[in-house]
Design a protein around this motif. Structure first.
Motif, short mmCIF file in Angstrom:
data_model
loop_
_atom_site.label_atom_id
_atom_site.label_comp_id
_atom_site.label_asym_id
_atom_site.label_seq_id
_atom_site.Cartn_x
_atom_site.Cartn_y
_atom_site.Cartn_z
N LEU A 112 -5.68 -19.25 38.53
CA LEU A 112 -4.77 -19.81 37.52
C LEU A 112 -4.57 -21.31 37.69
O LEU A 112 -4.09 -21.99 36.79
CB LEU A 112 -3.43 -19.09 37.59
N LYS A 113 -4.96 -21.85 38.86
CA LYS A 113 -4.84 -23.30 39.08
C LYS A 113 -5.84 -24.09 38.25
O LYS A 113 -5.66 -25.29 38.02
CB LYS A 113 -5.08 -23.62 40.56
N PHE A 114 -6.92 -23.45 37.81
CA PHE A 114 -8.00 -24.17 37.15
C PHE A 114 -7.81 -24.13 35.64
O PHE A 114 -7.95 -23.08 35.01
CB PHE A 114 -9.34 -23.56 37.55
N LYS A 115 -7.48 -25.27 35.08
CA LYS A 115 -7.20 -25.37 33.66
C LYS A 115 -8.43 -25.85 32.90
O LYS A 115 -9.19 -26.68 33.40
CB LYS A 115 -6.03 -26.34 33.42
N ALA A 116 -8.60 -25.35 31.70
CA ALA A 116 -9.69 -25.79 30.84
C ALA A 116 -9.31 -27.11 30.18
O ALA A 116 -8.17 -27.29 29.75
CB ALA A 116 -10.01 -24.74 29.79
N CYS A 117 -10.27 -28.01 30.08
CA CYS A 117 -9.97 -29.31 29.48
C CYS A 117 -10.00 -29.26 27.96
O CYS A 117 -9.50 -30.17 27.30
CB CYS A 117 -10.94 -30.37 29.98
N GLY A 118 -10.61 -28.19 27.41
CA GLY A 118 -10.68 -28.09 25.96
C GLY A 118 -11.48 -29.21 25.32
O GLY A 118 -11.24 -29.57 24.16
N GLY A 119 -12.40 -29.80 26.09
CA GLY A 119 -13.21 -30.89 25.58
C GLY A 119 -12.54 -32.25 25.63
O GLY A 119 -13.11 -33.25 25.20
N ALA A 120 -11.32 -32.30 26.18
CA ALA A 120 -10.55 -33.55 26.18
C ALA A 120 -10.97 -34.52 27.28
O ALA A 120 -10.58 -35.68 27.25
CB ALA A 120 -9.06 -33.24 26.31
#
Length: 384
Positions: A333-341
């Motif tokens: 859960l620590k690893f967040k997706a950047c969503g292309g940002a």
């Protein structure tokens, strides 16, 4: 046996090349009318420093149909999904065996191999997973039993060797449990065909091969070829830079990516007062899509620190790959997706394999995670 790793010219900092139809796939060899395996050997013989250090996984397409062995693959309940993928990838060479997995009232395993007489003189394999210590005894019971059923040969596939990080004694009193588990597995009975073959992917330290006794034949495969194929599919493949979270990962995987021509960044931890912080030792991440590569992840702290440093130094995107995504205590859960940002917002991709079945179930459909299946390399390894 493993053939040498096919190579792309390492003179370019760009991504994957397109090679002539006269050459081996992903290889700069130009020798014609020579078998592909020999072409690769000839190419590597010009680089003796790589010849003995680069290997590639067995590829089932390279095995002539008349030489393929039929295999009966048994599996633990936790590896059923992967076992079915292995059978599907085997081009008809692998069929799945059946077992009863139950427990008695006192909690001890109640196990039964169905159609045990029918597997006599056949090539038999077992796909296990030791991700949970409570599962090891019941699986070892099956692993010890199968070779004694008069099978022709026996292969144990254990994609993840879980105690691999506990491989050395630094202080008197430390228990190197990697050695303990290797000793247990080294006592698997021989089959009629000889010692048990043991297939492990990206074991934490290559010197652990010496922990296994002469009664088993360890075959160390890798998930890196799967990553290389995936990187070649990315739209920004020409901007990929491989990053290593520490010098250990660099030493382990550097030759594979150097051979493919990818630029590299090496991170290291240095002491800052009472703290240890991640810094970049070598390489230039600015403007690049940096892919952090390691063999496994537990809590993920080091990978996140490395990603933050790469973003701070100007990386356009950050992704990660590990063969073994352990992720205890929901640490994924620590690893967040950047969503292309971009790199400062999180990870663009986080690739894992299905070596740890419990993780695959947890991460299904969750960005930025993507599973690269070991099914094809396992199916090929069963042909050895």
């Amino acid at each position: 046996m493993q053939s040498s790793q096919n190579m792309r010219s390492s003179g370019s900092a760009l991504g994957p090349k397109q090679w002539s139809s006269h050459t081996v796939s992903r290889s700069s060899t130009i020798v014609r009318n020579v078998p592909p395996m020999l072409q690769t050997a000839l190419s590597l013989s010009e680089k003796p420093d790589l010849f003995n250090r680069l290997t590639k996984n067995v590829e089932i397409e390279e095995i002539p149909p008349k030489m393929r062995k039929e295999c009966v693959l048994f599996y633990a309940p936790q590896t059923e999904a992967l076992a079915k993928k292995v059978a599907a990838a085997s081009l008809g060479a692998v069929t799945l065996g059946e077992m009863r997995w139950k427990r008695f009232a006192d909690g001890f395993p109640d196990l039964f191999v169905k159609d045990a007489v029918d597997i006599r003189n056949k090539h038999v394999a077992f796909l296990g997973s030791f991700h949970d210590p409570s599962l090891i005894f019941e699986q070892m019971s099956v692993i010890y039993a199968l070779p004694r059923l008069f099978v022709g040969s026996f292969t144990l596939v254990l994609p993840f060797f879980p105690t691999g990080t506990l491989e050395r004694v630094e202080t008197e009193g430390d228990v190197a449990t990697a050695s303990t588990l290797a000793r247990i597995m080294s006592n698997v009975p021989p089959s009629r065909g000889g010692p048990t073959s043991l297939v492990i992917f990206d074991i934490h330290a290559l010197q652990e091969r010496f922990y296994f006794g002469d009664a088993v034949l360890p075959l160390f495969e890798s998930g890196i070829p799967l990553l290389l194929e995936r990187l070649a599919q990315l739209p920004d493949r020409d901007k990929i830079t491989i990053a290593y979270p520490d010098e250990g990962a660099f030493k382990r995987f550097h030759q594979s990516f150097k051979a493919e021509g990818y630029p590299e960044v090496i991170c290291t931890k240095v002491r800052d007062g009472a703290k240890r912080i991640v810094k970049i030792k070598e390489g230039e991440p600015a403007g690049r899509h940096c892919v952090i590569v390691d063999d496994l992840v537990q809590s993920g702290g080091t990978l996140i620190e490395c990603a933050n440093m790469l973003a701070k130094m100007g990386a356009s995107h950050v992704s990660a790959y590990v063969t073994h995504g352990v992720f205890p205590n929901m640490s994924h859960l620590k690893f967040k997706a950047c969503g292309g940002a971009g790199a400062k917002e999180g990870f663009r991709y986080f690739w894992i394999t299905d070596a740890c079945p419990q993780t695959v179930m947890q991460l299904k459909g969750q960005a930025p995670f993507e599973v690269l299946s070991l099914a094809m390399p396992i199916a090929a390894a069963l042909q050895i």
